[in-house]
Enzyme design. Structure first.
Site, mmCIF file in Angstrom:
data_model
loop_
_atom_site.group_PDB
_atom_site.id
_atom_site.type_symbol
_atom_site.label_atom_id
_atom_site.label_comp_id
_atom_site.label_asym_id
_atom_site.label_seq_id
_atom_site.Cartn_x
_atom_site.Cartn_y
_atom_site.Cartn_z
ATOM 1 N N ASP A 141 3.809 2.996 93.642
ATOM 2 C CA ASP A 141 5.028 3.241 92.863
ATOM 3 C C ASP A 141 5.997 4.128 93.647
ATOM 4 O O ASP A 141 7.193 3.819 93.785
ATOM 5 C CB ASP A 141 4.596 3.905 91.551
ATOM 6 C CG ASP A 141 5.703 3.994 90.534
ATOM 7 O OD1 ASP A 141 6.743 3.352 90.725
ATOM 8 O OD2 ASP A 141 5.518 4.711 89.545
ATOM 9 N N ASP A 200 1.795 -3.414 103.792
ATOM 10 C CA ASP A 200 2.616 -2.553 102.945
ATOM 11 C C ASP A 200 3.491 -3.448 102.068
ATOM 12 O O ASP A 200 4.303 -4.223 102.591
ATOM 13 C CB ASP A 200 3.477 -1.679 103.865
ATOM 14 C CG ASP A 200 4.403 -0.751 103.105
ATOM 15 O OD1 ASP A 200 4.546 -0.892 101.868
ATOM 16 O OD2 ASP A 200 5.010 0.112 103.760
ATOM 17 N N GLY A 234 -6.084 2.447 92.546
ATOM 18 C CA GLY A 234 -5.783 3.723 93.194
ATOM 19 C C GLY A 234 -6.137 4.861 92.242
ATOM 20 O O GLY A 234 -7.295 5.042 91.883
ATOM 21 N N ASN A 292 3.495 3.233 85.549
ATOM 22 C CA ASN A 292 2.883 3.914 84.398
ATOM 23 C C ASN A 292 3.695 3.556 83.156
ATOM 24 O O ASN A 292 4.803 3.029 83.262
ATOM 25 C CB ASN A 292 2.811 5.427 84.637
ATOM 26 C CG ASN A 292 4.150 6.009 85.021
ATOM 27 O OD1 ASN A 292 5.120 5.917 84.264
ATOM 28 N ND2 ASN A 292 4.243 6.582 86.211
HETATM 29 P P1 ADP Z 1 -2.802 2.634 90.004
HETATM 30 O O1 ADP Z 1 -2.256 3.821 89.278
HETATM 31 O O2 ADP Z 1 -2.521 1.318 89.286
HETATM 32 O O3 ADP Z 1 -4.230 2.794 90.399
HETATM 33 P P2 ADP Z 1 -1.894 3.266 92.731
HETATM 34 O O4 ADP Z 1 -0.508 3.192 93.259
HETATM 35 O O5 ADP Z 1 -2.548 4.601 92.680
HETATM 36 O O6 ADP Z 1 -1.869 2.536 91.311
HETATM 37 O O7 ADP Z 1 -2.828 2.300 93.582
HETATM 38 C C1 ADP Z 1 -2.823 0.903 93.485
HETATM 39 C C2 ADP Z 1 -3.157 0.319 94.835
HETATM 40 O O8 ADP Z 1 -1.985 0.286 95.645
HETATM 41 C C3 ADP Z 1 -4.204 1.112 95.623
HETATM 42 O O9 ADP Z 1 -5.160 0.207 96.131
HETATM 43 C C4 ADP Z 1 -3.369 1.745 96.747
HETATM 44 O O10 ADP Z 1 -4.144 1.912 97.928
HETATM 45 C C5 ADP Z 1 -2.320 0.690 96.948
HETATM 46 N N1 ADP Z 1 -1.082 1.065 97.671
HETATM 47 C C6 ADP Z 1 -0.546 2.295 97.879
HETATM 48 N N2 ADP Z 1 0.581 2.186 98.610
HETATM 49 C C7 ADP Z 1 0.761 0.864 98.876
HETATM 50 C C8 ADP Z 1 1.730 0.090 99.598
HETATM 51 N N3 ADP Z 1 2.771 0.660 100.199
HETATM 52 N N4 ADP Z 1 1.567 -1.263 99.655
HETATM 53 C C9 ADP Z 1 0.524 -1.863 99.040
HETATM 54 N N5 ADP Z 1 -0.409 -1.203 98.349
HETATM 55 C C10 ADP Z 1 -0.302 0.144 98.268
#
Ligand code: ADP
Length: 178
Positions: free
Chosen positions: A40, A16, A125, A30
């Site tokens: 985010d 995390d 993501g 964004n």
């Molecule tokens: P984007 O809009 O750039 O795709 P997202 O937040 O939807 O961004 O996802 C980017 C990556 O971050 C994904 O691989 C998701 O699984 C991951 N992610 C989500 N929460 C966490 C976290 N707490 N720590 C690390 N990575 C995370």
């Protein structure tokens, strides 16, 4: 799992990103710099309102660029917000924009004298970038940056879940062979 580049460490871990003790962590933001879901949302929840207050004052960040705010209540002193491309078919400049996110985030860190930084997997993501391709671009770009600028000593990718970790592990394995 890690490799050494010059005297710097490039490592990948599953975990995390909000819990990292690097000087900076990177947020997949964004363009409006408004709190979204995914990483985010997690960063803003863990770091408290000061991050969003500063982000609102900055107001906007184009895709492929990066801006910096406080880390608020996080262990990290800074959050670097970068805006990844939304993936369509890979022919709309997505690879260049994704590479730019990593380069611009590292350049901003370096300009601030930051020596350790943690990245999530930008764009893989909600933005839909295929993770195997994104992993190759991300690690390749960071390796090239560390070869040129050894003053950043640690770059850690914090992968959320086993699937993302395995994609990055495969890409790191390829890089180590080069
Ligand atoms: P984007 O809009 O750039 O795709 P997202 O937040 O939807 O961004 O996802 C980017 C990556 O971050 C994904 O691989 C998701 O699984 C991951 N992610 C989500 N929460 C966490 C976290 N707490 N720590 C690390 N990575 C995370």
């Amino acid at each position: 799992m890690h490799i050494i580049i010059n005297h710097s460490i490039l490592e990948i871990v599953e975990g995390d990103i909000t819990r990292q003790d690097t000087e900076a962590i990177v947020n997949a933001a964004n363009e409006q710099l408004r709190v979204g879901g995914g990483v985010d949302g997690a960063i803003n929840r863990a770091g408290g309102p000061r991050i969003q207050e500063e982000a609102r004052r900055i107001g906007y960040c184009p895709t492929g660029q990066a801006v910096i705010t406080t880390g608020g209540d996080l262990k990290a002193s800074f959050v670097i917000h970068t805006v990844g491309p939304i993936y369509k078919d890979g022919r709309q400049g997505e690879p260049e924009l994704l590479a730019s996110c990593y380069r611009e985030s590292l350049a901003l860190a370096r300009a601030r004298g930051i020596r350790s930084i943690a990245f999530p997997s930008i764009s893989t993501g909600v933005y839909g970038y295929p993770v195997a391709d994104a992993a190759r671009i991300a690690l390749g770009k960071v390796k090239a940056y560390l070869q040129q600028y050894p003053d950043i000593r640690l770059v850690r990718f914090v992968l959320f879940g086993q699937e993302a970790f395995e994609a990055y592990a495969a890409a790191l394995g390829e890089l180590a062979q080069e």
